[in-house]
Design a protein around this motif. Structure first.
Motif, PDB file in Angstrom:
ATOM      1  N   ILE A  91       0.839  -1.072  -0.053  1.00 43.15           N
ATOM      2  CA  ILE A  91       0.220  -0.067  -0.043  1.00 43.15           C
ATOM      3  C   ILE A  91       0.880   1.070  -0.053  1.00 43.15           C
ATOM      4  O   ILE A  91       1.457   1.421   0.792  1.00 43.15           O
ATOM      5  N   SER A  92       1.048   1.866  -1.183  1.00 40.54           N
ATOM      6  CA  SER A  92       1.752   3.053  -1.261  1.00 40.54           C
ATOM      7  C   SER A  92       1.143   4.438  -0.907  1.00 40.54           C
ATOM      8  O   SER A  92      -0.097   4.447  -0.737  1.00 40.54           O
ATOM      9  N   ALA A  93       1.784   5.387  -0.360  1.00 41.80           N
ATOM     10  CA  ALA A  93       1.161   6.706   0.096  1.00 41.80           C
ATOM     11  C   ALA A  93       0.338   7.322  -0.913  1.00 41.80           C
ATOM     12  O   ALA A  93      -0.921   7.689  -0.383  1.00 41.80           O
TER      13      ALA A  93
ATOM     14  N   ALA B 266       2.177  10.690  -9.414  1.00 42.84           N
ATOM     15  CA  ALA B 266       2.507   9.315  -9.243  1.00 42.84           C
ATOM     16  C   ALA B 266       1.630   8.400  -9.758  1.00 42.84           C
ATOM     17  O   ALA B 266       2.030   7.276 -10.155  1.00 42.84           O
ATOM     18  N   LEU B 267       0.495   8.654  -9.794  1.00 45.21           N
ATOM     19  CA  LEU B 267      -0.749   7.725 -10.559  1.00 45.21           C
ATOM     20  C   LEU B 267      -0.117   7.691 -12.147  1.00 45.21           C
ATOM     21  O   LEU B 267      -0.394   6.485 -12.498  1.00 45.21           O
TER      22      LEU B 267
ATOM     23  N   LEU C 119      -5.349   2.634  -9.496  1.00 41.66           N
ATOM     24  CA  LEU C 119      -5.390   3.512  -8.471  1.00 41.66           C
ATOM     25  C   LEU C 119      -4.594   2.862  -7.186  1.00 41.66           C
ATOM     26  O   LEU C 119      -4.414   3.947  -6.296  1.00 41.66           O
ATOM     27  N   LEU C 120      -4.521   1.621  -7.131  1.00 43.55           N
ATOM     28  CA  LEU C 120      -3.793   1.152  -6.043  1.00 43.55           C
ATOM     29  C   LEU C 120      -2.305   1.265  -6.512  1.00 43.55           C
ATOM     30  O   LEU C 120      -1.448   0.367  -5.592  1.00 43.55           O
ATOM     31  N   GLY C 121      -1.799   1.370  -7.753  1.00 40.47           N
ATOM     32  CA  GLY C 121      -0.514   1.648  -7.932  1.00 40.47           C
ATOM     33  C   GLY C 121       0.172   0.331  -8.773  1.00 40.47           C
ATOM     34  O   GLY C 121       1.176   0.396  -9.098  1.00 40.47           O
ATOM     35  N   SER C 122      -0.774  -0.312  -9.520  1.00 34.58           N
ATOM     36  CA  SER C 122      -0.454  -1.512 -10.424  1.00 34.58           C
ATOM     37  C   SER C 122      -0.415  -1.134 -11.831  1.00 34.58           C
ATOM     38  O   SER C 122       0.541  -1.953 -12.500  1.00 34.58           O
ATOM     39  N   HIS C 123      -1.027  -0.287 -12.301  1.00 39.78           N
ATOM     40  CA  HIS C 123      -0.915   0.448 -13.571  1.00 39.78           C
ATOM     41  C   HIS C 123      -0.721   1.685 -13.748  1.00 39.78           C
ATOM     42  O   HIS C 123      -1.051   2.733 -12.920  1.00 39.78           O
ATOM     43  N   PRO C 124       0.115   2.233 -14.755  1.00 38.15           N
ATOM     44  CA  PRO C 124       0.192   3.660 -14.908  1.00 38.15           C
ATOM     45  C   PRO C 124      -1.135   4.366 -15.472  1.00 38.15           C
ATOM     46  O   PRO C 124      -1.682   3.479 -16.363  1.00 38.15           O
ATOM     47  N   VAL C 125      -1.462   5.309 -14.843  1.00 34.42           N
ATOM     48  CA  VAL C 125      -3.073   5.918 -15.186  1.00 34.42           C
ATOM     49  C   VAL C 125      -2.553   7.115 -16.274  1.00 34.42           C
ATOM     50  O   VAL C 125      -1.901   7.797 -15.918  1.00 34.42           O
TER      51      VAL C 125
END
Length: 148
Positions: free
Chosen positions: A6-8, A69-70, A42-48
């Motif tokens: 879980i990233s910031a 970061a997203l 949105l939990l950090g596993s793909h670039p948005v």
């Protein structure tokens, strides 16, 4: 850069989503993306993509740091701490038990190759059942034959 379960930025997104009273589905609809992809991204596993990251920023009043970061290309590495989460452990257990059967069936039906985890669609649903509600996860992956 270390990968954390879980990233910031993920915490900021989830906290803002909860504060706004929005479901993950509402966020997915807002950016016109599939539900499971949206949650993973949105939990950090793909670039948005920028347009979608900015739409989420505007909807949830996110910081510019989180919005940036997203959009970053994530590190997709195994996190051994995730295996201790009961829900994630059950998916690992499912693959441990049924993985060899999936492999055998893929080879029988398609030949020598694999199912892509990059070129796939994943859906998530809830189905009512008299014995208790059911979780329905569907993975629709492209078959990739081995090239010799």
């Amino acid at each position: 850069m270390a990968h954390n379960a879980i990233s910031a930025p993920a915490i900021e997104v989830d906290d803002a989503r909860r504060s706004a009273g929005l479901s993950w589905q509402k966020l997915a609809d807002h950016i016109d993306r599939p539900l499971v992809w949206t949650v993973a991204a949105l939990l950090g596993s793909h670039p948005v993509p920028r347009e979608q990251a900015e739409a989420v920023r505007d909807l949830l009043s996110l910081s510019e740091e989180t919005t940036t970061a997203l959009q970053r290309q994530p590190y997709r590495v195994a996190d051994s701490d995730l295996a201790s989460d009961p829900t994630i452990y059950r998916f690992l257990e499912l693959i441990n038990v049924y993985g060899p059967a999936f492999k055998a069936l893929i080879h029988e039906e398609f030949g020598d190759g694999i199912m892509s985890a990059i070129n796939c669609n994943i859906s998530f649903d809830r189905r009512s059942d008299p014995g208790g509600d059911r979780v329905v996860v569907t993975i629709d992956g492209k078959f990739l034959p081995y090239q010799w």
